[in-house]
Design an enzyme around this catalytic site. Structure first.
Site, mmCIF file in Angstrom:
data_model
loop_
_atom_site.group_PDB
_atom_site.id
_atom_site.type_symbol
_atom_site.label_atom_id
_atom_site.label_comp_id
_atom_site.label_asym_id
_atom_site.label_seq_id
_atom_site.Cartn_x
_atom_site.Cartn_y
_atom_site.Cartn_z
ATOM 1 C CE LYS A 179 70.187 50.334 55.005
ATOM 2 N NZ LYS A 179 71.226 51.181 55.097
HETATM 3 C C1 LIG Z 1 72.705 51.135 55.261
HETATM 4 C C2 LIG Z 1 73.945 52.071 54.476
HETATM 5 C C3 LIG Z 1 75.861 51.062 54.261
HETATM 6 C C4 LIG Z 1 76.117 49.488 54.923
HETATM 7 O O1 LIG Z 1 74.863 48.767 55.048
HETATM 8 P P1 LIG Z 1 75.157 47.264 55.988
HETATM 9 O O2 LIG Z 1 74.285 46.580 55.114
HETATM 10 O O3 LIG Z 1 74.308 47.617 57.371
HETATM 11 O O4 LIG Z 1 76.568 46.303 56.160
HETATM 12 C C5 LIG Z 1 75.947 51.259 53.375
HETATM 13 N N1 LIG Z 1 76.361 53.061 53.311
HETATM 14 C C6 LIG Z 1 75.553 52.981 52.880
HETATM 15 C C7 LIG Z 1 74.969 55.142 52.201
HETATM 16 C C8 LIG Z 1 74.008 52.949 54.473
HETATM 17 O O5 LIG Z 1 72.499 52.990 53.892
#
Ligand SMILES: *Cc1c(COP(=O)(O)O)cnc(C)c1O
Length: 363
Positions: A179
């Site tokens: 991210k």
């Molecule tokens: C990464 C992501 C999640 C989940 O996040 P995690 O920290 O991996 O549990 C949920 N929704 C979207 C759109 C994502 O990109």
């Protein structure tokens, strides 16, 4: 290989972790509290609750809003599975509306087609870092008396007409290493509502306000001080990271825009796109098919990603439960998208290599 994602961890993050390790408080402590304060300030909301993942943030946000059995939540099928699974975890039913092909985000007109007397909430996703159409979504929510929960897991620093993603309804963020900022694993819930804040804190920690007194069913979804220490440093660098992503995106679009059969990412008026992903569409008049292009780019040392090759309503888990929707734009997007490297570590040389290679392959 130019990787599709790479977290940036420098001495400052390493020192922050070392300090926590030496302090002796390594689970939830003051660093988590400091990170929550800093994050709520950054997003411009009154409260933030740190948790162990974006998935947990989504699950808690829905539970804290009282969504459960018999309720429907309208969301996007063109997302990571966690978006819709968070609805299933709460015993409610995900209902999928189609997306717009220019931003890949949920289409407010199609939300209206999917509202029933059972609809309790809307769960838009700010996909790839481009904000969902929040004015129209908030208008629908107000008109139909619905709760809004934003999946801002790809949208740290995204804004819609100057207002941050995650500040319209209840916001949910992820700090997974790919991210725009990371804590290793981690997540955050953002809200102006003090009751949602209080309930989310209880759900995070076995339904207790006071240790060993349990008022409701909760979980262990806590963040550690180790993660929070990384998050505090990363948050301080987020604007710089995002600026670099936006610069890289501009450079790529300038080089790729004129290629036949390629649609470069669009940015709608009034929107800040923080380019969690730089995602092009390979249309039917392109010389190569999408999957072939991906393979040839890989041979030239260019990492790519397909987010997402199978929409959620077509996943075995959902098909099994009787999902048979036909979502035209969602299905088109899943066949046409390619994400190219755009993260802050991508150099100008890398960008030139991507542009030249794309030109050679399909120009
Ligand atoms: C990464 C992501 C999640 C989940 O996040 P995690 O920290 O991996 O549990 C949920 N929704 C979207 C759109 C994502 O990109």
């Amino acid at each position: 290989m130019i990787p599709i994602a790479r977290p940036i961890i420098d001495e400052e993050e390493i020192d922050a972790v070392t300090d926590v390790m030496r302090s002796g408080v390594i689970a939830e402590g003051t660093k988590v509290f400091d990170f929550e304060k800093a994050f709520s300030g950054y997003i411009g909301v009154n409260h933030a609750v740190a948790v162990n993942s974006g998935t947990s943030a989504l699950q808690i946000a829905l539970q804290a809003a009282g969504i459960g059995k018999g309720d429907e939540v309208v969301t996007s099928s063109f997302s990571f599975i966690a978006t819709a699974n968070s609805i299933l975890y709460n015993g409610a039913k995900p209902v999928f509306a189609d997306i717009s092909l220019d931003t890949f985000n949920i289409d407010p007109d199609d939300i209206l087609n999917h509202i029933t007397p059972l609809t309790k909430a809307l769960l838009p996703v700010h996909l790839y870092g481009h904000p969902a159409e929040m004015k129209a979504i908030m208008d629908i929510a107000q008109d139909k008396d619905l709760i809004v929960i934003e999946d801002a897991c790809q949208a740290h620093g995204t804004a819609y007409h100057g207002k941050s993603a995650g500040s319209f309804g209840t916001g949910t963020f992820s700090f997974y290493p790919t991210k725009n900022m990371t804590t290793g694993e981690g997540g955050m819930i953002t809200t102006d509502d003090k009751d949602i804040d209080a309930t989310a804190r209880m759900i995070r920690s076995h339904g207790s306000k006071q240790r060993y007194h349990h008022e409701m069913l909760g979980y262990n979804f806590r963040m550690t001080d180790i993660s929070a220490a990384i998050g505090l440093v990363q948050l301080g660098r987020l604007d710089e990271f995002n600026r670099k992503r936006m610069e890289n995106a501009r450079y790529l679009s300038a080089g790729l825009r004129s290629l036949e059969g390629i649609e470069v990412p669009q940015i709608r008026n009034g929107c800040t796109h923080v380019f969690h992903q730089y995602t092009i569409r390979v249309t039917n008049n392109c010389r190569l098919e999408r999957d072939h292009l991906v393979e040839l780019l890989g041979n030239k040392g260019i990492g790519t990603g397909i987010y997402y090759p199978v929409p959620i309503h077509k996943q075995p888990l959902y098909k099994k439960s009787g999902y048979i929707d036909s979502l035209k734009n969602t299905e088109t997007a899943s066949m046409q998208v390619i994400s190219l490297p755009v993260h802050p570590s991508v150099s100008t040389e890398d960008l030139d290599h991507i542009i030249t290679t794309m030109g050679e392959l399909i120009g």
